[in-house]
Design an enzyme around this catalytic site. Structure first.
Site, PDB file in Angstrom:
ATOM      1  N   ASP A  28       0.852  -1.190   0.000  1.00 44.01           N
ATOM      2  CA  ASP A  28       0.000   0.000   0.000  1.00 44.01           C
ATOM      3  C   ASP A  28       0.891   1.246   0.000  1.00 44.01           C
ATOM      4  O   ASP A  28       1.913   1.310   0.683  1.00 44.01           O
ATOM      5  CB  ASP A  28      -0.908  -0.009   1.228  1.00 44.01           C
ATOM      6  CG  ASP A  28      -2.052   0.976   1.103  1.00 44.01           C
ATOM      7  OD1 ASP A  28      -3.211   0.526   0.999  1.00 44.01           O
ATOM      8  OD2 ASP A  28      -1.799   2.203   1.105  1.00 44.01           O
ATOM      9  N   ILE A  29       0.506   2.263  -0.773  1.00 42.13           N
ATOM     10  CA  ILE A  29       1.307   3.481  -0.904  1.00 42.13           C
ATOM     11  C   ILE A  29       1.279   4.306   0.389  1.00 42.13           C
ATOM     12  O   ILE A  29       2.174   5.124   0.612  1.00 42.13           O
ATOM     13  CB  ILE A  29       0.799   4.313  -2.106  1.00 42.13           C
ATOM     14  CG1 ILE A  29       1.872   5.232  -2.632  1.00 42.13           C
ATOM     15  CG2 ILE A  29      -0.461   5.093  -1.759  1.00 42.13           C
ATOM     16  CD1 ILE A  29       1.564   5.831  -3.997  1.00 42.13           C
ATOM     17  N   ASN A  63     -12.897  -3.294   2.302  1.00 43.73           N
ATOM     18  CA  ASN A  63     -13.800  -2.172   2.518  1.00 43.73           C
ATOM     19  C   ASN A  63     -14.798  -2.119   1.364  1.00 43.73           C
ATOM     20  O   ASN A  63     -14.433  -2.401   0.222  1.00 43.73           O
ATOM     21  CB  ASN A  63     -13.016  -0.864   2.582  1.00 43.73           C
ATOM     22  CG  ASN A  63     -12.099  -0.808   3.795  1.00 43.73           C
ATOM     23  OD1 ASN A  63     -12.440  -1.333   4.848  1.00 43.73           O
ATOM     24  ND2 ASN A  63     -10.950  -0.169   3.652  1.00 43.73           N
ATOM     25  N   GLY A 123     -15.435   2.781   3.773  1.00 47.66           N
ATOM     26  CA  GLY A 123     -14.174   3.488   3.540  1.00 47.66           C
ATOM     27  C   GLY A 123     -13.492   3.130   2.237  1.00 47.66           C
ATOM     28  O   GLY A 123     -12.290   3.375   2.084  1.00 47.66           O
ATOM     29  N   GLN A 124     -14.244   2.561   1.284  1.00 50.65           N
ATOM     30  CA  GLN A 124     -13.628   2.176   0.011  1.00 50.65           C
ATOM     31  C   GLN A 124     -13.356   3.415  -0.836  1.00 50.65           C
ATOM     32  O   GLN A 124     -14.245   4.264  -1.020  1.00 50.65           O
ATOM     33  CB  GLN A 124     -14.540   1.216  -0.764  1.00 50.65           C
ATOM     34  CG  GLN A 124     -13.889   0.687  -2.039  1.00 50.65           C
ATOM     35  CD  GLN A 124     -14.745  -0.362  -2.745  1.00 50.65           C
ATOM     36  OE1 GLN A 124     -15.897  -0.595  -2.380  1.00 50.65           O
ATOM     37  NE2 GLN A 124     -14.173  -0.984  -3.768  1.00 50.65           N
ATOM     38  N   HIS A 141     -10.121  -5.179  -3.289  1.00 49.56           N
ATOM     39  CA  HIS A 141      -8.775  -5.459  -2.799  1.00 49.56           C
ATOM     40  C   HIS A 141      -8.882  -5.860  -1.345  1.00 49.56           C
ATOM     41  O   HIS A 141      -9.654  -5.283  -0.585  1.00 49.56           O
ATOM     42  CB  HIS A 141      -7.860  -4.242  -2.961  1.00 49.56           C
ATOM     43  CG  HIS A 141      -8.471  -2.963  -2.513  1.00 49.56           C
ATOM     44  ND1 HIS A 141      -9.398  -2.279  -3.278  1.00 49.56           N
ATOM     45  CD2 HIS A 141      -8.330  -2.258  -1.376  1.00 49.56           C
ATOM     46  CE1 HIS A 141      -9.791  -1.197  -2.642  1.00 49.56           C
ATOM     47  NE2 HIS A 141      -9.159  -1.158  -1.467  1.00 49.56           N
ATOM     48  N   LEU A 142      -8.079  -6.848  -0.994  1.00 48.81           N
ATOM     49  CA  LEU A 142      -8.042  -7.330   0.383  1.00 48.81           C
ATOM     50  C   LEU A 142      -6.833  -6.697   1.048  1.00 48.81           C
ATOM     51  O   LEU A 142      -5.692  -6.924   0.634  1.00 48.81           O
ATOM     52  CB  LEU A 142      -7.933  -8.854   0.387  1.00 48.81           C
ATOM     53  CG  LEU A 142      -7.941  -9.550   1.749  1.00 48.81           C
ATOM     54  CD1 LEU A 142      -9.193  -9.216   2.549  1.00 48.81           C
ATOM     55  CD2 LEU A 142      -7.829 -11.062   1.558  1.00 48.81           C
ATOM     56  N   HIS A 143      -7.085  -5.860   2.068  1.00 52.36           N
ATOM     57  CA  HIS A 143      -5.981  -5.289   2.842  1.00 52.36           C
ATOM     58  C   HIS A 143      -5.417  -6.373   3.753  1.00 52.36           C
ATOM     59  O   HIS A 143      -6.171  -7.076   4.437  1.00 52.36           O
ATOM     60  CB  HIS A 143      -6.483  -4.154   3.743  1.00 52.36           C
ATOM     61  CG  HIS A 143      -6.952  -2.930   3.037  1.00 52.36           C
ATOM     62  ND1 HIS A 143      -6.177  -1.799   2.915  1.00 52.36           N
ATOM     63  CD2 HIS A 143      -8.133  -2.642   2.433  1.00 52.36           C
ATOM     64  CE1 HIS A 143      -6.862  -0.857   2.272  1.00 52.36           C
ATOM     65  NE2 HIS A 143      -8.047  -1.348   1.962  1.00 52.36           N
TER      66      HIS A 143
END
Ligand code: 5GP
Ligand code: ZN
Length: 115
Positions: A31-32, A88, A94-95, A101-103
Site C-alpha cells: 500500500d502506498i 472495505n 471506507g472504500q 482489494h483485500l488489505h
C-alpha cells in the site's frame, strides 16, 4: 481491464507498484500509504468494482485472495503473532478504489473496533 481503474493499471504493469506476489489470478503489492509495518493489497486481476458485484463464479477467486494474504502473512512471519484482512465496501466501509482489494495488515497490535 476497466478504463481508468488504478488497480487494473497496476495489475497490467502500466503503473508501478512494489509487488510482493503475483500469479495468473491475483497480484499483491505494498500500500502506498501503509497503516501498519506490513500493509499489502491483494487484488484480483479481474475487475470487480465492489464486493456487491461479486458473482457466483467469483467464489473461488475470492477464496484465492484470502489464501494469498495468509501466505504472505506467513512468509513474513506474522502467522502466529497475527494479522488483519479487510475488504472495505463503498462509502461507509471506507472504500476509495473501486476494484476490490483485500488489505493485509500486520506487524503491530491492531485495535478493535476499527474507526
Ligand atoms: P480502500 O480505501 O479502497 O479500502 O483502499 C485503497 C488503498 O489503496 C488505500 O489504502 C490507499 O493507500 C491505496 N492506494 C491508493 N492509491 C495507490 C497507489 O497508487 N498505489 C498503491 N500501491 N496503493 C494505493
Ligand atoms: Zn480494475
Amino acid at each position: 481491464m476497466s478504463d481508468n481503474c488504478l488497480f487494473c493499471k497496476i495489475a497490467a504493469g502500466d503503473i508501478p507498484a512494489k509487488i510482493v506476489f503475483e500469479d495468473d489470478r491475483a497480484i499483491a503489492f505494498e500500500d502506498i500509504s501503509p497503516q501498519a509495518p506490513l500493509h499489502v493489497l491483494v487484488v484480483p486481476r479481474k475487475h470487480i468494482a465492489t464486493l456487491n458485484d461479486l458473482q457466483p463464479e467469483d467464489t473461488e477467486l475470492a477464496g484465492h485472495l484470502v489464501q494469498v494474504a495468509a501466505k504472505i502473512a506467513a512468509d513474513r512471519g506474522h502467522d502466529n503473532s497475527g494479522y488483519r484482512t479487510v475488504f472495505n465496501c463503498n462509502a461507509d466501509g471506507g472504500q476509495t478504489v473501486f476494484h476490490i482489494h483485500l488489505h493485509l495488515l500486520a506487524g503491530r497490535s491492531l485495535t478493535w473496533p476499527p474507526g
